[in-house]
Design a protein around this motif. Structure first.
Motif, PDB file in Angstrom:
ATOM      1  N   LEU A  92      -7.589   4.230 -10.025  1.00 49.30           N
ATOM      2  CA  LEU A  92      -6.712   3.971  -8.875  1.00 49.30           C
ATOM      3  C   LEU A  92      -5.260   4.172  -9.273  1.00 49.30           C
ATOM      4  O   LEU A  92      -4.880   3.922 -10.419  1.00 49.30           O
ATOM      5  CB  LEU A  92      -6.884   2.527  -8.386  1.00 49.30           C
ATOM      6  CG  LEU A  92      -8.185   2.152  -7.704  1.00 49.30           C
ATOM      7  CD1 LEU A  92      -8.231   0.648  -7.472  1.00 49.30           C
ATOM      8  CD2 LEU A  92      -8.341   2.906  -6.398  1.00 49.30           C
ATOM      9  N   PRO A  93      -4.421   4.597  -8.315  1.00 49.10           N
ATOM     10  CA  PRO A  93      -2.977   4.594  -8.597  1.00 49.10           C
ATOM     11  C   PRO A  93      -2.542   3.163  -8.949  1.00 49.10           C
ATOM     12  O   PRO A  93      -3.116   2.191  -8.441  1.00 49.10           O
ATOM     13  CB  PRO A  93      -2.349   5.049  -7.282  1.00 49.10           C
ATOM     14  CG  PRO A  93      -3.457   5.716  -6.526  1.00 49.10           C
ATOM     15  CD  PRO A  93      -4.727   5.074  -6.975  1.00 49.10           C
ATOM     16  N   GLU A  95      -0.193   1.199  -8.108  1.00 52.46           N
ATOM     17  CA  GLU A  95       0.146   0.274  -7.011  1.00 52.46           C
ATOM     18  C   GLU A  95      -1.099  -0.220  -6.263  1.00 52.46           C
ATOM     19  O   GLU A  95      -1.087  -1.280  -5.647  1.00 52.46           O
ATOM     20  CB  GLU A  95       1.145   0.904  -6.044  1.00 52.46           C
ATOM     21  CG  GLU A  95       0.620   2.094  -5.253  1.00 52.46           C
ATOM     22  CD  GLU A  95       0.687   3.431  -5.983  1.00 52.46           C
ATOM     23  OE1 GLU A  95       0.326   4.454  -5.353  1.00 52.46           O
ATOM     24  OE2 GLU A  95       1.086   3.466  -7.159  1.00 52.46           O
ATOM     25  N   ARG A  96      -2.176   0.537  -6.321  1.00 55.11           N
ATOM     26  CA  ARG A  96      -3.422   0.123  -5.650  1.00 55.11           C
ATOM     27  C   ARG A  96      -4.270  -0.802  -6.534  1.00 55.11           C
ATOM     28  O   ARG A  96      -5.237  -1.383  -6.080  1.00 55.11           O
ATOM     29  CB  ARG A  96      -4.234   1.343  -5.229  1.00 55.11           C
ATOM     30  CG  ARG A  96      -3.540   2.152  -4.158  1.00 55.11           C
ATOM     31  CD  ARG A  96      -4.538   2.584  -3.120  1.00 55.11           C
ATOM     32  NE  ARG A  96      -3.902   3.355  -2.072  1.00 55.11           N
ATOM     33  CZ  ARG A  96      -3.603   2.854  -0.894  1.00 55.11           C
ATOM     34  NH1 ARG A  96      -3.869   1.594  -0.621  1.00 55.11           N
ATOM     35  NH2 ARG A  96      -3.035   3.618   0.022  1.00 55.11           N
ATOM     36  N   ARG A  97      -3.897  -0.934  -7.790  1.00 51.09           N
ATOM     37  CA  ARG A  97      -4.608  -1.869  -8.671  1.00 51.09           C
ATOM     38  C   ARG A  97      -4.178  -3.315  -8.424  1.00 51.09           C
ATOM     39  O   ARG A  97      -4.946  -4.236  -8.682  1.00 51.09           O
ATOM     40  CB  ARG A  97      -4.332  -1.524 -10.139  1.00 51.09           C
ATOM     41  CG  ARG A  97      -4.880  -0.185 -10.549  1.00 51.09           C
ATOM     42  CD  ARG A  97      -4.526   0.110 -11.988  1.00 51.09           C
ATOM     43  NE  ARG A  97      -4.709   1.518 -12.269  1.00 51.09           N
ATOM     44  CZ  ARG A  97      -4.259   2.115 -13.344  1.00 51.09           C
ATOM     45  NH1 ARG A  97      -3.611   1.430 -14.273  1.00 51.09           N
ATOM     46  NH2 ARG A  97      -4.464   3.408 -13.523  1.00 51.09           N
ATOM     47  N   GLN A 168      -9.651  -0.060  -1.961  1.00 53.75           N
ATOM     48  CA  GLN A 168      -8.500   0.659  -2.507  1.00 53.75           C
ATOM     49  C   GLN A 168      -8.843   2.119  -2.809  1.00 53.75           C
ATOM     50  O   GLN A 168      -8.009   3.006  -2.631  1.00 53.75           O
ATOM     51  CB  GLN A 168      -7.966  -0.051  -3.766  1.00 53.75           C
ATOM     52  CG  GLN A 168      -7.368  -1.418  -3.498  1.00 53.75           C
ATOM     53  CD  GLN A 168      -6.230  -1.377  -2.493  1.00 53.75           C
ATOM     54  OE1 GLN A 168      -5.419  -0.436  -2.453  1.00 53.75           O
ATOM     55  NE2 GLN A 168      -6.151  -2.400  -1.650  1.00 53.75           N
ATOM     56  N   ARG A 169     -10.065   2.385  -3.246  1.00 57.37           N
ATOM     57  CA  ARG A 169     -10.497   3.778  -3.463  1.00 57.37           C
ATOM     58  C   ARG A 169     -10.515   4.533  -2.143  1.00 57.37           C
ATOM     59  O   ARG A 169     -10.047   5.672  -2.058  1.00 57.37           O
ATOM     60  CB  ARG A 169     -11.897   3.820  -4.088  1.00 57.37           C
ATOM     61  CG  ARG A 169     -11.887   3.522  -5.569  1.00 57.37           C
ATOM     62  CD  ARG A 169     -13.277   3.599  -6.134  1.00 57.37           C
ATOM     63  NE  ARG A 169     -13.620   5.016  -6.306  1.00 57.37           N
ATOM     64  CZ  ARG A 169     -14.802   5.424  -6.703  1.00 57.37           C
ATOM     65  NH1 ARG A 169     -15.753   4.569  -6.952  1.00 57.37           N
ATOM     66  NH2 ARG A 169     -15.037   6.701  -6.841  1.00 57.37           N
ATOM     67  N   THR A 172      -7.040   5.219  -0.987  1.00 56.16           N
ATOM     68  CA  THR A 172      -6.456   6.287  -1.792  1.00 56.16           C
ATOM     69  C   THR A 172      -6.954   7.647  -1.329  1.00 56.16           C
ATOM     70  O   THR A 172      -6.170   8.603  -1.182  1.00 56.16           O
ATOM     71  CB  THR A 172      -6.793   6.087  -3.282  1.00 56.16           C
ATOM     72  OG1 THR A 172      -6.264   4.833  -3.716  1.00 56.16           O
ATOM     73  CG2 THR A 172      -6.206   7.205  -4.143  1.00 56.16           C
ATOM     74  N   ALA A 175      -5.346   8.536   1.974  1.00 62.24           N
ATOM     75  CA  ALA A 175      -3.946   8.915   1.800  1.00 62.24           C
ATOM     76  C   ALA A 175      -3.806  10.327   1.228  1.00 62.24           C
ATOM     77  O   ALA A 175      -2.831  11.024   1.496  1.00 62.24           O
ATOM     78  CB  ALA A 175      -3.236   7.913   0.891  1.00 62.24           C
ATOM     79  N   ASP A 176      -4.789  10.730   0.438  1.00 61.22           N
ATOM     80  CA  ASP A 176      -4.765  12.075  -0.175  1.00 61.22           C
ATOM     81  C   ASP A 176      -5.142  13.177   0.812  1.00 61.22           C
ATOM     82  O   ASP A 176      -4.871  14.337   0.567  1.00 61.22           O
ATOM     83  CB  ASP A 176      -5.709  12.130  -1.388  1.00 61.22           C
ATOM     84  CG  ASP A 176      -5.182  11.319  -2.560  1.00 61.22           C
ATOM     85  OD1 ASP A 176      -3.980  10.973  -2.556  1.00 61.22           O
ATOM     86  OD2 ASP A 176      -5.970  11.033  -3.483  1.00 61.22           O
TER      87      ASP A 176
END
Length: 177
Positions: A92-93, A95-97, A168-169, A172, A175-176
């Motif tokens: 995860l990025p 900030e998403r952790r 969160q995955r 992410t 968002a991608d």
């Protein structure tokens, strides 16, 4: 401050303050070990360290859990804690952790709170056994409380952590796109 964190610290400090307050009222001999039936099987002359062992262990536990939880949330770029989906967490990025690590911190605080309440029950049982009251029930309740409470928190906490990693995955990936 979260409810779990507050309960952990209130329990830790309350246990220590209560033990110090009861110290002058203890008899000359106190139980220092209990058998599987909850009955005292080892006694010792009253000395402060024996009486304060559980409260001091409780405070040390709270300090360690606080340090690990705080470090993990403040340093999401480092692999501070292990979770079931460790690889997915680290992919995860950064900030998403943080939301995942906040769930880890919550689980640690709840573990501390339940453990400290159980230690308090054991301390009450020790007091009651020392003063000739019915202590074994409290000792057994505290011991079983640690086991059952820890298992429950582990299952609940891991499910929340894994669910947050999944959320969160997905966020992410969205968002991608």
């Amino acid at each position: 401050m979260t409810l779990a964190r507050a309960l952990m610290w209130i329990s830790a400090l309350g246990l220590l303050v209560a033990a110090v307050g009861l110290w002058p009222h203890l008899p000359d001999r106190i139980p220092v070990h209990f058998g599987l039936d909850g009955e005292p099987d080892q006694w010792a002359e009253r000395f402060l360290l024996a009486w304060l062992t559980l409260p001091l262990v409780g405070v040390a536990l709270a300090v360690v859990l606080e340090a690990v939880a705080t470090w993990a949330v403040r340093h999401p770029d480092r692999q501070t804690v292990n979770v079931l989906s460790q690889r997915a967490l680290m992919e995860l990025p950064v900030e998403r952790r943080v939301p995942v690590l906040e769930r880890v911190a919550s689980m640690l605080y709840w573990t501390g709170a339940v453990s400290l309440v159980a230690l308090a029950a054991i301390q009450v049982g020790t007091w009651e056994a020392a003063t000739g009251e019915d202590g074994p029930g409290w000792v057994l309740a505290g011991t079983l409380g640690v086991a059952a409470g820890s298992l429950g928190i582990l299952v609940w906490g891991l499910a929340r952590i894994e669910g947050e990693i999944k959320r969160q995955r997905e966020a992410t990936l969205e968002a991608d796109e």
